[in-house]
Design an enzyme around this catalytic site. Structure first.
Site, short mmCIF file in Angstrom:
data_model
loop_
_atom_site.label_atom_id
_atom_site.label_comp_id
_atom_site.label_asym_id
_atom_site.label_seq_id
_atom_site.Cartn_x
_atom_site.Cartn_y
_atom_site.Cartn_z
N HIS A 110 0.82 -1.23 0.00
CA HIS A 110 0.00 0.00 0.00
C HIS A 110 0.85 1.27 0.00
O HIS A 110 0.32 2.35 -0.23
CB HIS A 110 -0.92 0.03 1.23
CG HIS A 110 -1.98 -1.02 1.21
ND1 HIS A 110 -2.83 -1.19 0.13
CD2 HIS A 110 -2.34 -1.96 2.12
CE1 HIS A 110 -3.66 -2.21 0.40
NE2 HIS A 110 -3.38 -2.69 1.58
N ASP A 140 -2.91 -10.42 -2.68
CA ASP A 140 -3.48 -9.93 -1.43
C ASP A 140 -4.94 -9.53 -1.68
O ASP A 140 -5.29 -9.12 -2.78
CB ASP A 140 -2.67 -8.72 -0.94
CG ASP A 140 -3.03 -8.29 0.47
OD1 ASP A 140 -2.31 -8.70 1.41
OD2 ASP A 140 -4.03 -7.55 0.65
N HIS A 181 -6.44 -7.00 -0.63
CA HIS A 181 -6.55 -5.56 -0.81
C HIS A 181 -5.75 -5.14 -2.06
O HIS A 181 -4.67 -5.67 -2.31
CB HIS A 181 -6.00 -4.83 0.42
CG HIS A 181 -6.69 -5.22 1.69
ND1 HIS A 181 -6.16 -6.17 2.56
CD2 HIS A 181 -7.86 -4.81 2.23
CE1 HIS A 181 -6.99 -6.32 3.58
NE2 HIS A 181 -8.02 -5.51 3.41
N ASP A 207 -4.96 -12.78 2.98
CA ASP A 207 -6.16 -12.29 3.67
C ASP A 207 -7.44 -12.45 2.86
O ASP A 207 -8.51 -12.01 3.28
CB ASP A 207 -5.97 -10.83 4.12
CG ASP A 207 -5.23 -9.97 3.10
OD1 ASP A 207 -4.98 -10.45 1.97
OD2 ASP A 207 -4.90 -8.82 3.44
ZN LIG Z 1 -4.31 -7.14 2.55
#
Ligand SMILES: [Zn+2]
Length: 307
Positions: free
Chosen positions: A126, A163, A165, A244
């Site tokens: 991120h 991931d 996200h 995740d």
């Molecule tokens: Zn994540």
């Protein structure tokens, strides 16, 4: 041989009680790999800190100065981002995490290491050129990709991000850089609420709907990732390995199983074998259901060992 990078300082970076990105994640991975007999098969290494010069290929001077200035000597510092707290070990852990991925790139490009897994904290995907966010300070994978491009003059690097996200930081850093192809799946709409509109032609973003299962992921890989990768012919595969999207993970709503992580890992090993002598450097991102994380990493490392 598969190298495994980790460091005790990764356990000293803590963002507060009940924070999901906690040191126990790495401890559980370590225990599981040991119990399964996988740790004994790995070439376990300690990383060294990444250089500022390597960081500054992916991040701005302002970003690095801000992290150094924010690094606390006593009480944790929360002023960067509400989710992304620094304690007095965080800066060093960040330098070591990026150093692990850079060191792993060196190992697979110059030694007889076939591939590597970096069990690091903090994660990185991120972190944007100018912005620490979402538990991330330095973009480990982006720094390593830039290192490979600059030091080894590679022309085609594949970055895979599974991931749950969206890897907004990596996308921002490499948008429209034709030396990189980035393929990703992520739940949409979920933090950081980006990715549905790709930032560049070198981005293959596949948003997945909440509550979709591993079959949807397998279709995304087969129909969207593989044709693009086939055309690109990567010289090195880097993986932002987040776990995740697992059905047991409370930070998301995807329904992947342990075996889905085995499947996607085997696919990536196959791609690397076909295009680049099996060269993969994989680095831990998310994964917050601790036992599911440990089991899924076990499948991932098992696939790397078989590569
Ligand atoms: Zn994540």
């Amino acid at each position: 041989m598969t190298a495994y990078y980790t460091h005790p300082t990764f356990l000293a970076h803590e963002m507060g009680p009940a924070h999901p990105e906690c040191p126990q994640r790495l401890a559980a991975i370590h225990d599981h790999l040991t119990r399964k007999g996988l740790m004994a098969l790995l070439d376990v290494r300690e990383p060294t800190e990444v250089s500022d010069a390597a960081i500054l290929r992916a991040h701005s001077v302002e970003h690095l100065d801000r992290l150094v200035a924010a690094s606390p000597t006593d009480r944790p510092y929360q002023g960067l981002d509400p989710d992304t707290t620094m304690n007095h070990h965080t800066l060093r852990a960040s330098y070591l995490a990026a150093g692990a991925v850079v060191g792993a790139v060196d190992a697979v490009l110059t030694e007889r290491q076939r591939n590597a897994f970096c069990a690091v904290r903090p994660p990185g995907h991120h972190a944007e050129r100018n912005t620490p966010m979402g538990f991330c300070f330095l973009n480990n994978i982006a720094i390593a990709a830039h290192h490979a491009l600059a030091e080894y003059e590679l022309k085609r690097i594949l970055i895979v991000d599974f991931d749950v996200h969206h890897g907004n930081g990596t996308e921002e850093i490499f948008a429209d850089d034709d030396r990189v192809l980035m393929v990703s799946t992520f739940e949409h709409a979920l933090y950081p609420f980006s990715g549905d509109i790709p930032l560049g032609n070198n981005m293959v973003n596949v948003p997945l709907a909440a509550y979709s299962d591993g079959q949807a992921m397998r279709r995304a890989v087969t129909e969207h990732w593989l044709p693009a990768i086939e055309r690109f012919r990567p010289e090195l595969v880097l993986i932002s390995a987040g776990f995740d999207a697992h059905r047991e993970d409370d930070l998301s709503h995807l329904m992947w199983s342990d075996l889905d992580y085995a499947w996607i890992s085997q696919q990536l090993v196959q791609i690397a074998t076909q295009h680049c002598n099996g060269r993969i450097v994989s680095s831990l991102e998310g994964g917050y259901a601790i036992q599911a994380l440990a089991r899924s990493v076990g499948h991932h490392v098992d696939a790397l060992l078989g590569g």
